[in-house]
Write a protein that holds these residues in place. Structure first.
Motif, PDB file in Angstrom:
ATOM      1  N   PRO A 487      77.631  93.404  57.081  1.00 40.85           N
ATOM      2  CA  PRO A 487      77.694  91.935  56.994  1.00 40.85           C
ATOM      3  C   PRO A 487      78.997  91.379  57.563  1.00 40.85           C
ATOM      4  CG  PRO A 487      76.897  92.878  54.931  1.00 40.85           C
ATOM      5  CD  PRO A 487      77.409  94.020  55.753  1.00 40.85           C
ATOM      6  N   TRP A 488      80.082  92.116  57.425  1.00 43.10           N
ATOM      7  CA  TRP A 488      81.372  91.661  57.952  1.00 43.10           C
ATOM      8  C   TRP A 488      81.307  91.467  59.458  1.00 43.10           C
ATOM      9  CZ3 TRP A 488      84.580  94.674  61.227  1.00 43.10           C
ATOM     10  CH2 TRP A 488      85.845  94.121  61.483  1.00 43.10           C
ATOM     11  N   VAL A 489      80.659  92.387  60.168  1.00 44.76           N
ATOM     12  CA  VAL A 489      80.526  92.256  61.619  1.00 44.76           C
ATOM     13  C   VAL A 489      79.635  91.058  61.955  1.00 44.76           C
ATOM     14  CG1 VAL A 489      79.710  93.361  63.726  1.00 44.76           C
ATOM     15  CG2 VAL A 489      80.886  94.720  61.976  1.00 44.76           C
ATOM     16  N   ALA A 490      78.531  90.917  61.242  1.00 39.95           N
ATOM     17  CA  ALA A 490      77.600  89.813  61.520  1.00 39.95           C
ATOM     18  C   ALA A 490      78.241  88.453  61.296  1.00 39.95           C
ATOM     19  CB  ALA A 490      76.350  89.949  60.658  1.00 39.95           C
ATOM     20  N   GLU A 491      79.182  88.385  60.371  1.00 37.01           N
ATOM     21  CA  GLU A 491      79.806  87.100  60.055  1.00 37.01           C
ATOM     22  C   GLU A 491      80.555  86.501  61.235  1.00 37.01           C
ATOM     23  OE1 GLU A 491      79.243  85.116  57.783  1.00 37.01           O
ATOM     24  OE2 GLU A 491      79.953  85.702  55.791  1.00 37.01           O
ATOM     25  N   PHE A 492      81.018  87.324  62.155  1.00 40.90           N
ATOM     26  CA  PHE A 492      81.700  86.773  63.325  1.00 40.90           C
ATOM     27  C   PHE A 492      80.779  85.860  64.115  1.00 40.90           C
ATOM     28  CE2 PHE A 492      84.306  90.689  62.756  1.00 40.90           C
ATOM     29  CZ  PHE A 492      85.539  90.063  62.615  1.00 40.90           C
ATOM     30  N   ILE A 493      79.488  86.104  64.039  1.00 37.05           N
ATOM     31  CA  ILE A 493      78.502  85.271  64.724  1.00 37.05           C
ATOM     32  C   ILE A 493      77.942  84.209  63.794  1.00 37.05           C
ATOM     33  CG2 ILE A 493      76.241  85.297  65.871  1.00 37.05           C
ATOM     34  CD1 ILE A 493      76.982  88.206  66.717  1.00 37.05           C
ATOM     35  N   LEU A 494      77.573  84.611  62.585  1.00 32.06           N
ATOM     36  CA  LEU A 494      76.914  83.691  61.658  1.00 32.06           C
ATOM     37  C   LEU A 494      77.765  82.473  61.330  1.00 32.06           C
ATOM     38  CD1 LEU A 494      75.341  86.312  59.220  1.00 32.06           C
ATOM     39  CD2 LEU A 494      74.119  84.859  60.847  1.00 32.06           C
ATOM     40  N   GLN A 495      79.059  82.658  61.222  1.00 32.46           N
ATOM     41  CA  GLN A 495      79.928  81.539  60.867  1.00 32.46           C
ATOM     42  C   GLN A 495      80.011  80.484  61.961  1.00 32.46           C
ATOM     43  OE1 GLN A 495      83.711  83.199  59.744  1.00 32.46           O
ATOM     44  NE2 GLN A 495      82.982  83.962  57.779  1.00 32.46           N
ATOM     45  N   LYS A 496      79.636  80.842  63.183  1.00 33.15           N
ATOM     46  CA  LYS A 496      79.717  79.897  64.291  1.00 33.15           C
ATOM     47  C   LYS A 496      78.375  79.261  64.634  1.00 33.15           C
ATOM     48  CE  LYS A 496      83.630  82.242  66.466  1.00 33.15           C
ATOM     49  NZ  LYS A 496      84.168  82.851  67.701  1.00 33.15           N
ATOM     50  N   MET A 497      77.316  79.718  64.019  1.00 36.04           N
ATOM     51  CA  MET A 497      75.995  79.232  64.399  1.00 36.04           C
ATOM     52  C   MET A 497      75.784  77.784  64.020  1.00 36.04           C
ATOM     53  SD  MET A 497      73.435  82.429  63.754  1.00 36.04           S
ATOM     54  CE  MET A 497      72.077  81.441  64.318  1.00 36.04           C
ATOM     55  N   ARG A 498      75.003  77.108  64.836  1.00 41.68           N
ATOM     56  CA  ARG A 498      74.658  75.710  64.611  1.00 41.68           C
ATOM     57  C   ARG A 498      73.198  75.615  64.182  1.00 41.68           C
ATOM     58  NH1 ARG A 498      77.288  74.073  70.473  1.00 41.68           N
ATOM     59  NH2 ARG A 498      79.322  75.041  70.086  1.00 41.68           N
ATOM     60  N   SER A 514      61.544  94.123  61.927  1.00 38.99           N
ATOM     61  CA  SER A 514      62.137  92.787  61.881  1.00 38.99           C
ATOM     62  C   SER A 514      62.323  92.403  60.418  1.00 38.99           C
ATOM     63  CB  SER A 514      61.234  91.774  62.583  1.00 38.99           C
ATOM     64  OG  SER A 514      61.120  92.071  63.953  1.00 38.99           O
ATOM     65  N   GLU A 515      63.557  92.198  60.015  1.00 35.14           N
ATOM     66  CA  GLU A 515      63.852  91.892  58.611  1.00 35.14           C
ATOM     67  C   GLU A 515      63.749  90.405  58.307  1.00 35.14           C
ATOM     68  OE1 GLU A 515      64.170  94.266  56.595  1.00 35.14           O
ATOM     69  OE2 GLU A 515      64.901  95.996  57.714  1.00 35.14           O
ATOM     70  N   THR A 516      63.942  89.541  59.308  1.00 29.03           N
ATOM     71  CA  THR A 516      63.847  88.094  59.110  1.00 29.03           C
ATOM     72  C   THR A 516      63.145  87.469  60.305  1.00 29.03           C
ATOM     73  OG1 THR A 516      65.942  87.569  60.224  1.00 29.03           O
ATOM     74  CG2 THR A 516      66.050  88.079  57.862  1.00 29.03           C
ATOM     75  N   ASP A 517      62.665  86.243  60.118  1.00 28.09           N
ATOM     76  CA  ASP A 517      62.192  85.446  61.239  1.00 28.09           C
ATOM     77  C   ASP A 517      63.407  84.878  61.968  1.00 28.09           C
ATOM     78  OD1 ASP A 517      59.509  85.861  60.676  1.00 28.09           O
ATOM     79  OD2 ASP A 517      59.451  84.182  59.255  1.00 28.09           O
ATOM     80  N   PHE A 518      63.166  84.239  63.090  1.00 26.95           N
ATOM     81  CA  PHE A 518      64.244  83.538  63.780  1.00 26.95           C
ATOM     82  C   PHE A 518      64.553  82.245  63.017  1.00 26.95           C
ATOM     83  CE2 PHE A 518      62.977  86.048  67.543  1.00 26.95           C
ATOM     84  CZ  PHE A 518      64.227  86.441  67.994  1.00 26.95           C
ATOM     85  N   ASP A 519      65.727  82.150  62.458  1.00 29.19           N
ATOM     86  CA  ASP A 519      66.180  80.892  61.872  1.00 29.19           C
ATOM     87  C   ASP A 519      67.708  80.884  61.852  1.00 29.19           C
ATOM     88  OD1 ASP A 519      67.123  82.299  59.630  1.00 29.19           O
ATOM     89  OD2 ASP A 519      65.340  81.890  58.443  1.00 29.19           O
ATOM     90  N   TRP A 520      68.307  79.846  61.305  1.00 27.95           N
ATOM     91  CA  TRP A 520      69.767  79.747  61.334  1.00 27.95           C
ATOM     92  C   TRP A 520      70.364  79.932  59.946  1.00 27.95           C
ATOM     93  CZ3 TRP A 520      72.198  75.740  58.610  1.00 27.95           C
ATOM     94  CH2 TRP A 520      71.362  74.719  58.142  1.00 27.95           C
ATOM     95  N   SER A 521      69.593  80.465  59.002  1.00 35.96           N
ATOM     96  CA  SER A 521      70.074  80.614  57.628  1.00 35.96           C
ATOM     97  C   SER A 521      71.036  81.799  57.510  1.00 35.96           C
ATOM     98  CB  SER A 521      68.894  80.804  56.672  1.00 35.96           C
ATOM     99  OG  SER A 521      69.368  81.155  55.385  1.00 35.96           O
TER     100      SER A 521
END
Length: 678
Positions: A487-498, A514-521
């Protein structure tokens, strides 16, 4: 439409078999009609999958159609297309070659094979800058109110618009790729515009007469100004050439003060280097400057040499260019330095070999430069040369590419809003590089031999910028030790998402999930990353292939991020090879970023670099922070050709044949396709 083989419609329907130009059989029998009807149903099923960009599923139906009716040439051609778009180059070539056995005169199919073969050869052979052919010419006296008398410099933006500075008129002229004037900026009566450069939607323009640098947007609106007359920090005395570096810093050749000044992206003075003289580190009336990495190249015209500094202003060396007599402009292309010399012409100098090449004429020496002031090579390898004396901009094309056609490819067709039709198209040069910035005038759509009007090509460009990403995690057993760091690595991207971005979490061990659908959550993404388990297997090829497959239908910027320990096993690429992955990703312009906790895999690094991505270790925090911007800020290189058909919806099931034509700088390309009227 129901087929009646005894009626007049039978030959018409059979002609669908041979859209590519081959005649229908004259001796068709009733059982042929039955077989063809079955084949046509399979073709239509495959065509639906093709337009949903599920190419491997389409392959199965097109193969079935051919099995039912081996002479169904349209099905075979679409089978080859599906293989290509699914990442199977050799299989695509094989089907096109089988097509040519039946239709040896089909030029389009032959060109498709040649384009794929040429891309393989080009990777090995490289490119010679020395051979070029005139492709286009923009003459000032033909531009009416967009004339550019005494032009001294120019730049080209990502949309292929050209910006030319006119020294005598003090004007900046903007011209589109098809030589249509778009806009002008008049700096004032005492202004003498000189150097210009473009970076990320900004223009920097030197005003020799006003001792100033303007920062503009591409609409030619001045956003800020730098400098004033003088010799102090940030002041100028006759500024000439200038440039941006890769980070947006600005370097200005302050000619009258015999120095170069550096400014940050906001226009604040940072440092200056050089002083009047002829010894090491000294300059005399420098005319232009160019930057590559940490190296700054200054045209020291008064001393007839190129002076090399680092980006902190430390002198490195002087380079003598024997052919130079009056150097005006400098630019960089790959390992070469391009020097525009008003007396010699174009000088191409290679610092490594210390060899140079001079080009001063073309068309068997019947034409030549008068006073060449500026030259550059754009990313599509078109060579632009601005002639002060002739008041013309010449555009040259590499010789080996000039007589080759563009590679035009239809990825899907959308008829859901019939009678509005949308063709999703890619255009590449013969080397496989996307062709950016094409306009409506560069395309023509011909449906059932009738040219379509009202074409709209900027659908994707006009959409608000957004991105879709697949964050796929290697869930093999050895990755369990890094579970809390995922999760720490993913946060570099998730924190910037719109809110208009989308993010899918996937897991891969022996299979891809596929663990999730495409969304911005962010919450759902982190929950999926923390909750997934681990297992045996390391099918990385399948993980990357399916990640790309998930992204192919998305109509925004796209990218794959694969998190792994960098360790492969003998089955990692047994199902899908590295070459499959690279060809598949490049067919759809999807970069792959590999992030490794531990090892560096040469195979994974090749995949990342070959697709326009990068290979990072988790310890490279600054690089991880930049992944989102690289994907989100990527330039859109697909085209959606939207038009309204003239055909009535009453002919449900009718196949409308469509030809797409592309023309740019005396090069052309075409593709055929079609759709079933819904």
């Amino acid at each position: 439409m129901k087929l009646n083989y005894r009626g007049a419609l039978y030959p018409v329907i059979l002609s669908v078999l041979f859209i590519c130009g081959q005649p229908a059989p004259a001796h068709a029998l009733p059982r042929d009609v039955v077989r063809f009807e079955k084949a046509k149903e399979s073709f239509r099923e495959g065509y639906v999958y093709f337009n949903h960009q599920k190419y491997l599923a389409a392959v199965e139906y097109f193969r079935k159609a051919i099995a039912e009716y081996p002479d169904y040439m349209t099905a075979r051609e679409y089978l080859a297309r599906s293989y290509r778009l699914a990442g199977y180059k050799e299989e695509a070539i094989r089907e096109w070659e089988a097509f040519l056995e039946e239709a040896p005169d089909n030029v389009l199919v032959r060109q498709k094979i040649e384009a794929l073969r040429y891309q393989d050869v080009k990777e090995l052979s490289g490119f010679s800058i020395g051979e070029f052919v005139l492709a286009d010419e923009v003459a000032s006296d033909e531009m009416r109110r967009y004339r550019f008398p005494n032009p001294v410099d120019f730049t080209v933006d990502a949309e292929k618009n050209v910006y030319i500075t006119s020294f005598s008129s003090g004007k900046l002229i903007k011209i589109d790729p098809n030589k249509e004037g778009l806009d002008t900026y008049n700096a004032g009566m005492s202004s003498k515009l000189y150097g210009i450069d473009h970076f990320n939607g900004r223009l920097a323009v030197a005003d020799f007469g006003e001792d100033m640098v303007y920062i503009m947007d591409t609409s030619l609106k001045v956003r800020s100004k730098i400098g004033a007359a003088g010799n102090g920090e940030g002041s100028f005395h006759g500024p000439q050439g200038l440039c941006f570096d890769a980070k947006g810093y600005i370097y200005v050749a302050d000619s009258g003060n015999h120095r170069v000044q550096k400014f940050d992206p906001g226009g604040r003075f940072l440092l200056s280097f050089g002083k009047q003289g002829e010894y090491e580190g000294e300059l005399y009336r420098p005319t232009d400057v160019a930057v590559s990495g940490d190296n700054v190249y200054v045209l020291d015209n008064g001393n007839n040499r190129v002076a090399c500094f680092d980006d902190s202003g430390n002198f490195i060396k002087n380079v003598a260019v024997p052919e130079s007599r009056s150097m005006r402009g400098i630019s960089l292309f790959k390992e070469n330095i391009l020097i525009a010399d008003e007396k010699t012409g174009l000088i191409v100098y290679n610092p490594s070999s210390e060899k140079s090449l001079v080009k001063s004429s073309w068309e068997k020496k019947s034409r030549s430069f008068s006073k060449l002031f500026s030259a550059l090579m754009d990313r599509d390898e078109y060579l632009y040369c601005l002639d002060f004396g002739a008041e013309s901009l010449y555009v040259f094309n590499p010789l080996q590419r000039h007589y080759a056609n563009f590679d035009v490819e239809i990825a899907s067709v959308d008829v859901s809003k019939y009678p509005v039709i949308a063709f999703y198209v890619s255009v590449r040069d013969r080397g496989g590089k996307p062709l950016y910035g094409l306009k409506r005038d560069n395309f023509q759509v011909i449906e059932d031999k009738v040219p379509m009007s009202g074409l709209y090509v900027d659908y994707l460009k006009d959409k608000d910028t957004s991105s879709s990403m697949v964050f796929c995690v290697d869930r093999s057993e050895d990755m369990r030790q890094y579970h809390n760091d995922v999760p720490w690595v993913a946060e570099f991207i998730l924190q910037k998402m719109r809110t208009n971005d989308s993010f899918r979490v996937a897991s891969a061990a022996a299979d891809y999930v596929s663990e999730t659908d495409f969304d911005w959550s962010r919450r759902r993404a982190l929950a999926a990353l923390g909750g997934a388990g681990y297992g045996a297997g390391k099918n990385i090829g399948k993980a990357l292939y399916n990640s790309i497959t998930d992204l192919v239908p998305r109509i925004n910027r796209r990218g794959v991020i694969f998190l792994t320990d960098g360790v492969l096993d003998e089955k990692s690429f047994s199902q899908y090879t590295a070459d499959n992955i690279i060809f598949f990703a490049n067919s759809h312009h999807i970069p792959i970023y590999i992030v490794s906790f531990k090892e560096k895999s040469r195979t994974l690094e090749r995949i990342a670099l070959s697709t326009g991505g990068a290979y990072y270790f988790t310890r490279q925090v600054e690089n991880l922070k930049g992944i989102y911007e690289k994907i989100h800020g990527a330039e859109e290189n697909r085209y959606v050709l939207v038009y309204s058909t003239l055909r009535s919806a009453t002919v449900n099931g009718w196949w409308s044949e469509v030809k797409l034509e592309v023309s740019y700088k005396n090069q052309k390309g075409q593709e055929w396709g079609g759709y079933f009227v819904p």
